[in-house]
Design a protein around this motif. Structure first.
Motif, PDB file in Angstrom:
ATOM      1  N   PHE A  88       0.928  -1.314   0.141  1.00 24.62           N
ATOM      2  CA  PHE A  88      -0.058  -0.077  -0.076  1.00 24.62           C
ATOM      3  C   PHE A  88       0.881   1.247  -0.026  1.00 24.62           C
ATOM      4  O   PHE A  88       1.690   1.598   0.850  1.00 24.62           O
ATOM      5  CB  PHE A  88      -0.905   0.027   1.069  1.00 24.62           C
ATOM      6  N   CYS A 113      -2.989   7.210  -3.172  1.00 24.21           N
ATOM      7  CA  CYS A 113      -4.614   6.935  -2.648  1.00 24.21           C
ATOM      8  C   CYS A 113      -5.297   8.201  -2.998  1.00 24.21           C
ATOM      9  O   CYS A 113      -4.921   9.227  -2.650  1.00 24.21           O
ATOM     10  CB  CYS A 113      -4.292   6.474  -1.493  1.00 24.21           C
ATOM     11  N   ILE A 114      -6.464   8.015  -3.882  1.00 21.04           N
ATOM     12  CA  ILE A 114      -7.337   8.989  -4.100  1.00 21.04           C
ATOM     13  C   ILE A 114      -8.362   9.057  -3.011  1.00 21.04           C
ATOM     14  O   ILE A 114      -9.359   9.704  -3.091  1.00 21.04           O
ATOM     15  CB  ILE A 114      -7.807   8.953  -5.477  1.00 21.04           C
ATOM     16  N   CYS A 168     -10.822   6.958  -2.485  1.00 23.81           N
ATOM     17  CA  CYS A 168     -12.188   6.388  -2.804  1.00 23.81           C
ATOM     18  C   CYS A 168     -12.949   5.708  -1.881  1.00 23.81           C
ATOM     19  O   CYS A 168     -14.082   5.692  -2.175  1.00 23.81           O
ATOM     20  CB  CYS A 168     -12.060   5.950  -4.405  1.00 23.81           C
ATOM     21  N   GLY A 169     -12.100   5.145  -1.222  1.00 29.47           N
ATOM     22  CA  GLY A 169     -12.859   4.081  -0.258  1.00 29.47           C
ATOM     23  C   GLY A 169     -13.077   2.837  -0.610  1.00 29.47           C
ATOM     24  O   GLY A 169     -13.592   1.901   0.149  1.00 29.47           O
ATOM     25  N   CYS A 188     -11.306   0.099  -1.102  1.00 37.09           N
ATOM     26  CA  CYS A 188     -10.778  -0.886  -0.257  1.00 37.09           C
ATOM     27  C   CYS A 188     -11.226  -0.947   1.270  1.00 37.09           C
ATOM     28  O   CYS A 188     -11.101  -1.842   1.770  1.00 37.09           O
ATOM     29  CB  CYS A 188      -9.167  -0.392  -0.175  1.00 37.09           C
ATOM     30  N   CYS A 238      -8.825  -1.379  -6.517  1.00 36.28           N
ATOM     31  CA  CYS A 238      -8.135  -0.313  -6.304  1.00 36.28           C
ATOM     32  C   CYS A 238      -7.854   0.833  -7.625  1.00 36.28           C
ATOM     33  O   CYS A 238      -7.083   0.074  -8.360  1.00 36.28           O
ATOM     34  CB  CYS A 238      -6.776  -0.041  -5.610  1.00 36.28           C
ATOM     35  N   THR A 273      -6.253   3.026  -8.683  1.00 34.47           N
ATOM     36  CA  THR A 273      -4.801   3.591  -8.779  1.00 34.47           C
ATOM     37  C   THR A 273      -3.716   2.581  -8.176  1.00 34.47           C
ATOM     38  O   THR A 273      -3.958   1.543  -8.187  1.00 34.47           O
ATOM     39  CB  THR A 273      -4.688   4.815  -7.886  1.00 34.47           C
TER      40      THR A 273
END
Ligand SMILES: Cc1cc2nc3c(=O)[nH]c(=O)nc-3n(C[C@H](O)[C@H](O)[C@H](O)COP(=O)(O)O)c2cc1C
Ligand code: SF4
Ligand code: SF4
Ligand code: SF4
Ligand code: FES
Lengths: 320, 604
Positions: free
Chosen positions: A264, A269-270, A272-273, A275, A312, A314
């Protein structure tokens, strides 16, 4: 039920979200925080469409068709707002899609990937990748001015990686086997590439400490770039560089080992939630406002399935 | 005697009064009362004498109490008084000069300041203001409390109650201004087989707002009555008070009031002997601003993270635990009993065509008398400032009025004859909001005001969505550049583009309204933004933008150095003096002092 899409009337059941209906009839609507079948909450806004009936911009991934809707999917207004949402995400995204060394290599060697295999101990792969890109017996590096070394980010920290020497040593190591090795680099000018920018002094100290393997390579290239939707949609939207100065609270180049082959990297990370919503007691949110982060608590790492990397959008979650 | 009042020393005064009465043997009834709204006048005592007069003493200190009491009441015996005087030598002889803040003039004149504050106010939510004991259920009942509940439960059908509320025209006071009757109707009409909830939204996270807290602390029974009527109307059997945990006093009072209601048959099984059963519990919210947004509030009660979600579905269809849920603001609910008791027709006499009833505001900023006020809708903003607020502080000119806190906007002085009305305020780019009303004078910098609010929303966004989490931050960065004199003209356009895009594309109300402080100041005060690009903050509020410098015109007279309270000027007589920027507070005294005009504000 009937709704209008770009002036045409279409029949919908009302059971599927707008994005599904639109995709069904052939519209290419981007989505980052939505993945059909996964739980999600609207957040990225790149799937935005306009409901002309009430003048509202709505995330199509989370809206169900309603009687009387009149949807526009590709007016300049819609497209520019989608583009802005991508630009805003990229302005909080201190990461390189491609490593600068690979970008500048005149011989088109995926330098970064070769070093990555080498550092991970897979010399066969490193050798094979190099061999697949050039004439290994006549290595172009010998007479090259090595722009890769000038571009090397490690050079801004202390001293650049000795790329040329490394390549030559590899080329001469004739005992290595040829295995399957492919480059995923895409240095085409038509493809969007996120650029990390400068390191702060504190970051330099931190990088020196963490990236201390013999090659000293920072492994700039994004390891999730072959599946990255952020990059893909940014390319489609014609973004060259983000318009907003890049600033982020995330630690640059921090790679957290989650489990097995899953890593990770929060800086990519954007939020987005996906995960978070699709693991049980795994990833979670922390803080609010601009500081809001996605984190993986130490004690929750075992609750995560490595497959989570697939949803994910990204390179923040990737497997090696 | 609310939490804030106690912070000003009311509790100490209360103790002093109680003790002084004991000591002096005076037989009076001492009654702590609800908020009087006049925050800058507290601690405050009203002395009600048997002849029906009320004497009001504002801003008193505990050691002044005894003298006030002696002025009005005869101690038990002369002897005791004598003993007291001897025991307590520091007891001053009460003359007219004893208190600098109490005027021994006839009551009308003495309280004129307060009276002008009270004139023009109209009390529905704060009925009983100044004499009602918040937790005296008998007193509340004797003043017509629970009449509305009894009337609704025994004389009216659910439909009739909703109809009455619809006819009253009341709109939600939580910010959005949605017609309350329509909302009740929606909840009542949704699937009747399901359990339904009613929630009172007491999150109140706007900086500077305290209207709902005061209503909860001072008039808990009225809010409970409103919520119970709402529950009856929509067919709910469980109610929840969502109160932020930072409001411990409100939580305590509401809990006590709920207990009283249960004991008196106003809550619980078969309320007032009818077959309507309903109870209310208190939920203490963790205190994030965004949790005031109804969907985030519901998520928070469900034990989830306080993220708003996309509407529809609205809470009326699918709210708490997926059940139809009515959410109303504290103030909205506190107007309900009036509507039912007096009828919609009576209620519609107050206010304007589109906005009925009264509105409670927290009047603050550069105004002489700030505090909690309740005015009929239709009062003009200027009336509020001039008549109730006693004008702008320091006699300065009014520049603008900010309403609606971080979601609202600034209305320039030339438009302040506008009436307090949901639609009128919206049209001007502000919003009614939940009731913050900040007066800005000519010495307020509009860029700074906008920056203040964006700083708040940038931290308080739940952080889920792109436009809100990142977009507001990028706006804030441009404002930071402006306030330090580092912005370019294009930055203003970028700021505006961002603001308009966020307003259009954010998911919930927080994000959609967060750009309002910027949009409204850009609309009315764009020239000030441009001045900032040119390195000028005319009010001097943006202190990082300029520094003071001494030019070659300096003759070395040392006058400036001697005038500087921060001792920031290095001087050698007859040589050019130098200002140490890190010490300088930019008070400007030296500029006034210099006879050679040798001190200039320059860009940093
Ligand atoms: C960011 C945000 C914060 C809010 N905070 C509050 C609040 O503190 N109190 C409140 O009553 N309503 C608040 N609201 C409005 C509520 O979502 C909701 O509309 C309101 O409670 C409904 O009650 P009403 O119809 O009586 O106004 C907020 C809305 C947003 C978008
Ligand atoms: S996550 Fe995507 S956009 Fe970011 S660096 Fe990796 S490939 Fe590029
Ligand atoms: S790690 Fe990936 S899936 Fe998780 S929130 Fe970040 S971008 Fe989304
Ligand atoms: S708009 Fe802002 S506050 Fe609202 S849900 Fe999105 S991030 Fe959260
Ligand atoms: S895909 Fe719809 S909001 Fe992200």
């Amino acid at each position: 039920m009937k709704i209008k899409v770009n002036g045409k009337e279409i029949d919908v059941t009302g059971q599927n979200t707008l994005i599904e209906e639109l995709r069904n009839i052939g519209y290419d609507i981007p989505s980052l925080c939505y993945d059909s079948g996964a739980s999600h909450q609207a957040s990225c806004m790149v799937c935005m469409v306009k409901n002309v009936a009430n003048g509202q911009m709505i995330p199509s991934c989370s809206t169900f068709p309603q009687e009387g809707m009149n949807i526009e999917t590709d007016t300049e207004e819609v497209l520019s707002l989608r583009r802005m949402s991508l630009e805003l995400l990229l302005s909080d995204h201190r990461a390189d899609c491609e490593a600068p060394c690979t970008v500048v290599c005149p011989a088109r060697i995926d330098v970064a990937q070769v070093i990555l295999h080498y550092d991970r101990g897979d010399k066969d792969k490193a050798y094979s990748l190099l061999a697949s890109a050039t004439d290994i017996d006549n290595l172009p590096c010998k007479d090259c001015k090595a722009p890769c070394e000038k571009a090397c980010r490690r050079g801004t920290v202390d001293k650049c990686v000795s790329v040329r020497d490394m390549m030559m040593v590899l080329a001469e190591a004739k005992d290595l086997r040829v295995v399957e090795a492919k480059s995923v680099a895409n240095v085409s000018k038509d493809v969007f590439s996120s650029k990390l920018g400068r390191y702060s002094d504190a970051e330099k100290e931190w990088l020196k400490e963490v990236y201390s393997q013999p090659s000293r390579c920072l492994h700039c290239a994004c390891e999730g770039r072959d599946k990255c939707k952020l990059r893909q949609f940014s390319t489609n939207a014609g973004i060259k560089a983000p318009r907003y100065g890049v600033s982020s609270h995330q630690i640059v180049k921090e790679q957290i080992h989650v489990k097995g082959s899953l890593y990770f990297e929060p800086a990519k990370c954007i939020r987005c939630g996906l995960c978070v919503y699709n693991t049980n007691d795994g990833f979670t949110f922390k803080h609010r406002g601009f500081d809001m982060q996605v984190v993986i608590p130490e004690e929750s790492k075992n609750n995560v399935d490595e497959k989570i990397a697939d949803i994910c959008p990204t390179g923040a979650l990737f497997t090696v | 005697m609310e939490n804030c009042c106690q912070a000003s020393g009311t509790a100490e005064v209360y103790t002093a009064v109680t003790e002084a009465c004991k000591q002096l043997g005076i037989n009076v009834r001492i009654k702590p009362i609800s908020c009087v709204g006049a925050c800058n006048q507290v601690p405050l005592i009203d002395v009600a004498t048997t002849d029906g007069n009320i004497y009001r003493y504002p801003n008193i200190k505990p050691d002044e109490v005894k003298e006030i009491l002696l002025h009005h009441f005869r101690p038990a015996s002369k002897l005791r008084r004598l003993r007291n005087a001897i025991l307590n030598q520091i007891d001053t002889f009460h003359t007219d000069q004893t208190w600098d803040n109490i005027l021994w003039t006839p009551e009308k004149e003495r309280t004129q300041k307060i009276n002008s504050f009270l004139d023009g106010q109209y009390r529905i939510s704060t009925e009983g203001y100044g004499h009602l004991n918040p937790l005296d259920i008998d007193e509340y009942t004797s003043l017509g409390g629970f009449d509305a509940l009894r009337k609704a439960l025994t004389e009216m059908s659910r439909e009739e109650v909703i109809d009455e509320v619809l006819k009253s025209g009341i709109r939600g006071r939580g910010g959005g201004g949605f017609p309350t009757g329509r909302k009740w109707q929606l909840v009542a009409d949704s699937d009747s087989n399901k359990k339904k909830y009613v929630i009172c939204n007491g999150d109140e996270g706007d900086p500077g707002a305290f209207m709902d807290r005061i209503l909860l602390e001072s008039y808990p029974l009225r809010v409970i009555e409103g919520l119970t009527i709402a529950a009856y109307a929509v067919g709910a059997d469980e109610g929840i008070f969502y109160i932020r945990a930072e409001y411990p006093q409100a939580v305590i009072r509401i809990r006590k009031a709920l207990d009283m209601c249960r004991k008196n048959g106003m809550l619980g099984e078969r309320i007032l002997g009818t077959d309507f059963s309903f109870d209310i519990r208190v939920f203490e919210g963790a205190g994030a601003f965004v949790c005031g947004e109804e969907t985030a509030l519901i998520a928070s009660i469900e034990g989830k993270r306080g993220f708003p979600h996309l509407r529809p579905p609205y809470p009326a269809q699918s709210g708490l635990f997926g059940r139809p849920t009515l959410i109303n603001n504290v103030e909205t609910l506190s107007q309900i009993s009036y509507i039912i008791r007096h009828g919609a027709e009576e209620y519609t006499k107050v206010g304007t065509e589109g906005s009925r009833g009264t509105k409670v505001f927290a009047l603050a900023g550069k105004v002489n008398h700030g505090g909690l006020i309740e005015v009929p809708m239709g009062t003009t903003l200027r009336q509020i400032v001039d008549n109730i607020g006693g004008g702008v502080e320091g006699g300065e000119a009014l520049k603008a009025i900010q309403t609606g806190g971080p979601s609202g906007g600034c209305i320039p002085a030339e438009l302040c004859d506008a009436e307090v009305d949901f639609d009128a305020l919206n049209k001007m780019g502000a919003i009614m909001g939940s009731g913050g009303l900040v007066v800005l004078s000519e010495s307020s910098c509009m860029v700074d005001v906008a920056r203040y609010f964006l700083n708040f929303t940038s931290d308080e966004s739940c952080g889920k969505c792109t436009f809100c989490r990142v977009g507001i931050r990028r706006m804030l960065e441009i404002l930071d550049k402006l306030s330090t004199g580092n912005a370019k003209m294009e930055d203003i356009d970028r700021l505006e583009e961002l603001a308009n895009s966020i307003k259009k594309s954010a998911l919930c109300g927080l994000g959609k309204t967060a750009p309002n402080p910027v949009l409204s100041t850009l609309r009315y005060f764009r020239n000030e933004y441009e001045e900032h690009v040119n390195g000028i903050c005319r009010t001097g509020s943006c202190k990082n933008m300029v520094k003071l410098e001494i030019t070659d015109d300096c003759v070395g007279c040392t006058k400036c150095a001697r005038s500087c309270p921060a001792e920031a000027i290095d001087y050698t007589p007859y040589e050019k003096h130098v200002i140490k920027t890190d010490k300088c507070t930019q008070c400007g005294l030296c500029i006034d002092e210099c006879d050679y005009d040798a001190i200039k504000k320059v860009k940093r």
